[in-house]
Design a protein around this motif. Structure first.
Motif, PDB file in Angstrom:
ATOM      1  N   PRO A 218     -23.510  20.511  40.489  1.00 32.16           N
ATOM      2  CA  PRO A 218     -24.530  19.632  40.749  1.00 32.16           C
ATOM      3  C   PRO A 218     -23.940  18.030  40.534  1.00 32.16           C
ATOM      4  CG  PRO A 218     -25.137  20.803  38.954  1.00 32.16           C
ATOM      5  CD  PRO A 218     -23.826  21.545  39.457  1.00 32.16           C
ATOM      6  N   SER A 219     -24.400  17.129  40.977  1.00 28.27           N
ATOM      7  CA  SER A 219     -24.025  15.675  40.684  1.00 28.27           C
ATOM      8  C   SER A 219     -25.041  15.307  39.115  1.00 28.27           C
ATOM      9  CB  SER A 219     -24.639  14.749  41.883  1.00 28.27           C
ATOM     10  OG  SER A 219     -25.946  15.140  42.020  1.00 28.27           O
ATOM     11  N   ALA A 220     -24.568  14.416  38.661  1.00 26.32           N
ATOM     12  CA  ALA A 220     -25.248  13.942  37.504  1.00 26.32           C
ATOM     13  C   ALA A 220     -26.882  13.814  37.587  1.00 26.32           C
ATOM     14  CB  ALA A 220     -24.806  12.508  36.979  1.00 26.32           C
ATOM     15  N   HIS A 221     -27.590  14.370  36.637  1.00 24.82           N
ATOM     16  CA  HIS A 221     -29.040  14.377  37.011  1.00 24.82           C
ATOM     17  C   HIS A 221     -29.528  14.786  35.761  1.00 24.82           C
ATOM     18  CE1 HIS A 221     -28.007  18.814  37.314  1.00 24.82           C
ATOM     19  NE2 HIS A 221     -29.325  18.909  36.765  1.00 24.82           N
ATOM     20  N   ASN A 222     -31.123  14.726  35.342  1.00 26.10           N
ATOM     21  CA  ASN A 222     -31.744  15.065  34.269  1.00 26.10           C
ATOM     22  C   ASN A 222     -32.669  16.054  34.639  1.00 26.10           C
ATOM     23  OD1 ASN A 222     -30.499  12.873  32.902  1.00 26.10           O
ATOM     24  ND2 ASN A 222     -31.661  11.304  33.766  1.00 26.10           N
ATOM     25  N   HIS A 223     -33.435  16.645  33.283  1.00 24.95           N
ATOM     26  CA  HIS A 223     -34.509  17.456  33.293  1.00 24.95           C
ATOM     27  C   HIS A 223     -35.357  17.182  32.335  1.00 24.95           C
ATOM     28  CE1 HIS A 223     -33.305  20.276  36.407  1.00 24.95           C
ATOM     29  NE2 HIS A 223     -31.877  20.342  36.264  1.00 24.95           N
TER      30      HIS A 223
END
Length: 498
Positions: A218-223
């Motif tokens: 996945p590409s850079a992301h936040n949760h």
């Protein structure tokens, strides 16, 4: 190696290398080659060439052994010279090392030639790995049709373009260029080509892509925190005490205090003052503190402290005393004068015919007459008279001053040739220059005064600047002051004293 030139490292160069080692800025960079014409034996104390011609930055150098550097220097100027010396100069301007020879020049250069010096330089006292060179572009000149040198190879686009006349091509690049030119000769326009395959006319669809991965990073992301599952227990709360591992068994207490009654095991000396018997090292006696006693408590008082002395006990008393204030009757006074001056009265001023007091004007005249003065003193016309009471006649003095009859007791000021510049009366002053620091006269110091040979109408106290030693001013002269503070250009006020 047998033909290598041995360069002498200078003291300044060796210190620059030490400074670079201490400051962590090694290697020491050589940025210029200084060239010169002198031929000599170099020394450690040199800081520059003896006869420098120029400093060149068209050079290159590289280490070829632990003690050997290959250096190439080029000078394309029109300068004409015989090269007798050269040196390596650092980026801070320090002459690091120097080479020269005493017999023949290293080379000769004329206006139409290019100087190309390629030498192996040997160092016997330093590691050449501690040196670097500011550029390597001049180890050899670029090669041309008439100048041997280094050639750069063309890359594939340059080889195909065929426009660069300064680069060479390998056999492969030559074949690639030839093939490209052949292809261009047989080329067709894209629109004239028929039956083109689909993959040559469009990008493929997703289903048409073969070998694609089933999953992707996945590409850079936040949760958010609540979206994270499977969180470990230690990430959700602080641990219990029994869950903490490797904890110390004891801890230094934090800063705190206790009431006196909470302290146990107090030593006895901390609970009370000691008794006199418990005090150790006490002195046997004590100086009393400041205090007073009434007179009645003082014993053994001396007699002089208890009463006034009797007359007989007074020592050193005078045998007689001035009487206290009192009066005497007239008949008790002895030695009285028989007559007295009358009360307020006056006296007349003395004249040539009557006695009287002297007037204040006559007193002033009397005070103006010197002791031993004569009303009609004796005179003489002889200038050689030894008398101390006979006056020399004015006419005799004037006749003597105008005559040629003078002896050494008198100063003669004459208008004869030459004397008007050398003969002056006692007390006369002149300004005199000096040209030597060693002849600085002190105040009131005696010096000879001469007619100056350097400037007209001037005098000097320096015999080396005089017209001749015979042109000294007559008499004895002393310095009475100066116009400056001790420089060679100041003038001195000289006065004849004899």
């Amino acid at each position: 190696m047998s033909n290598a030139l041995t360069l002498r490292v200078t003291n300044a160069g060796r210190q620059a290398l030490i400074n670079a080692e201490n400051s962590g800025t090694l290697p020491l960079t050589i940025t210029k080659i200084a060239i010169g014409a002198a031929r000599y034996e170099p020394t450690d104390e040199q800081t520059e060439l003896v006869d420098e011609i120029a400093q060149l930055d068209t050079f290159g150098g590289s280490a070829v052994a632990d003690d050997l550097i290959h250096i190439t220097v080029r000078d394309e100027s029109t300068a004409v010279y015989s090269l007798g010396e050269f040196g390596l100069v650092t980026n801070t301007g320090v002459l690091f090392a120097v080479y020269s020879q005493t017999d023949a020049p290293i080379l000769e250069k004329n206006a139409r030639s290019m100087m190309l010096l390629s030498v192996d330089a040997a160092f016997t006292t330093v590691n050449v790995e501690s040196l670097s060179f500011g550029g390597t572009g001049f180890l050899l000149p670029p090669g041309t049709e008439i100048v041997p040198g280094v050639l750069q190879l063309a890359d594939t686009p340059e080889a195909i373009a065929g426009e660069n006349d300064r680069k060479a091509m390998t056999a492969r690049k030559t074949r690639q260029a030839i093939n490209r030119h052949r292809e261009e000769e047989n080329a067709h326009d894209w629109n004239t080509i028929g039956n083109k395959p689909d993959h040559a006319t469009r990008w493929p669809k997703w289903a048409e892509v073969s070998g694609k991965p089933v999953t992707f990073t996945p590409s850079a992301h936040n949760h958010s925190w609540n979206e994270i599952t499977g969180k470990p227990q230690q990430a959700t709360r602080w641990p219990e005490w029994n869950e903490v591992g490797d904890k110390p068994t004891s801890f230094p207490p934090e800063s705190h205090s206790h009431g006196w009654d909470q302290v146990t095991g107090k030593p006895v000396q901390a609970t009370r003052w000691p008794s006199w018997e418990e005090v150790s090292g006490k002195p046997a006696t004590f100086p009393p503190s400041s205090h007073n006693h009434p007179w009645s408590e003082v014993t053994s008082k001396p007699a002089t402290a208890t009463r006034w002395p009797s007359w007989a006990e007074v020592s050193g008393k005078p045998t007689s005393f001035p009487a206290s204030s009192h009066t005497h009757a007239w008949n008790e006074i002895s030695g009285k004068p028989t007559t007295f001056s009358p009360s307020t009265h006056s006296h007349g001023v003395a004249t040539t015919s009557a006695n009287g007091f002297m007037s204040n004007s006559d007193k002033s005249k009397l005070n103006g007459i010197q002791s031993g003065a004569q009303q009609n003193p004796s005179t003489t016309s002889s200038r050689t008279s030894a008398s101390t009471s006979i006056v020399l006649q004015a006419k005799a003095m004037n006749d003597h001053r105008g005559s040629g009859d003078h002896d050494s007791r008198y100063v003669r000021f004459t208008g004869a040739t030459g004397d008007s510049e050398r003969s002056f009366p006692v007390g006369h002053t002149v300004l005199a220059a000096r040209d030597s620091e060693t002849l600085l006269p002190p105040r009131n110091g005696a010096r000879g005064v001469y007619i100056s040979s350097n400037f007209t109408r001037c005098y000097t106290i320096d015999i080396s600047a005089a017209t001749s030693s015979s042109h000294i001013l007559l008499g004895t002269w002393r310095c009475r002051g100066a116009s400056g503070s001790g420089t060679a250009s100041e003038a001195f006020l000289m006065q004849r004293i004899g």
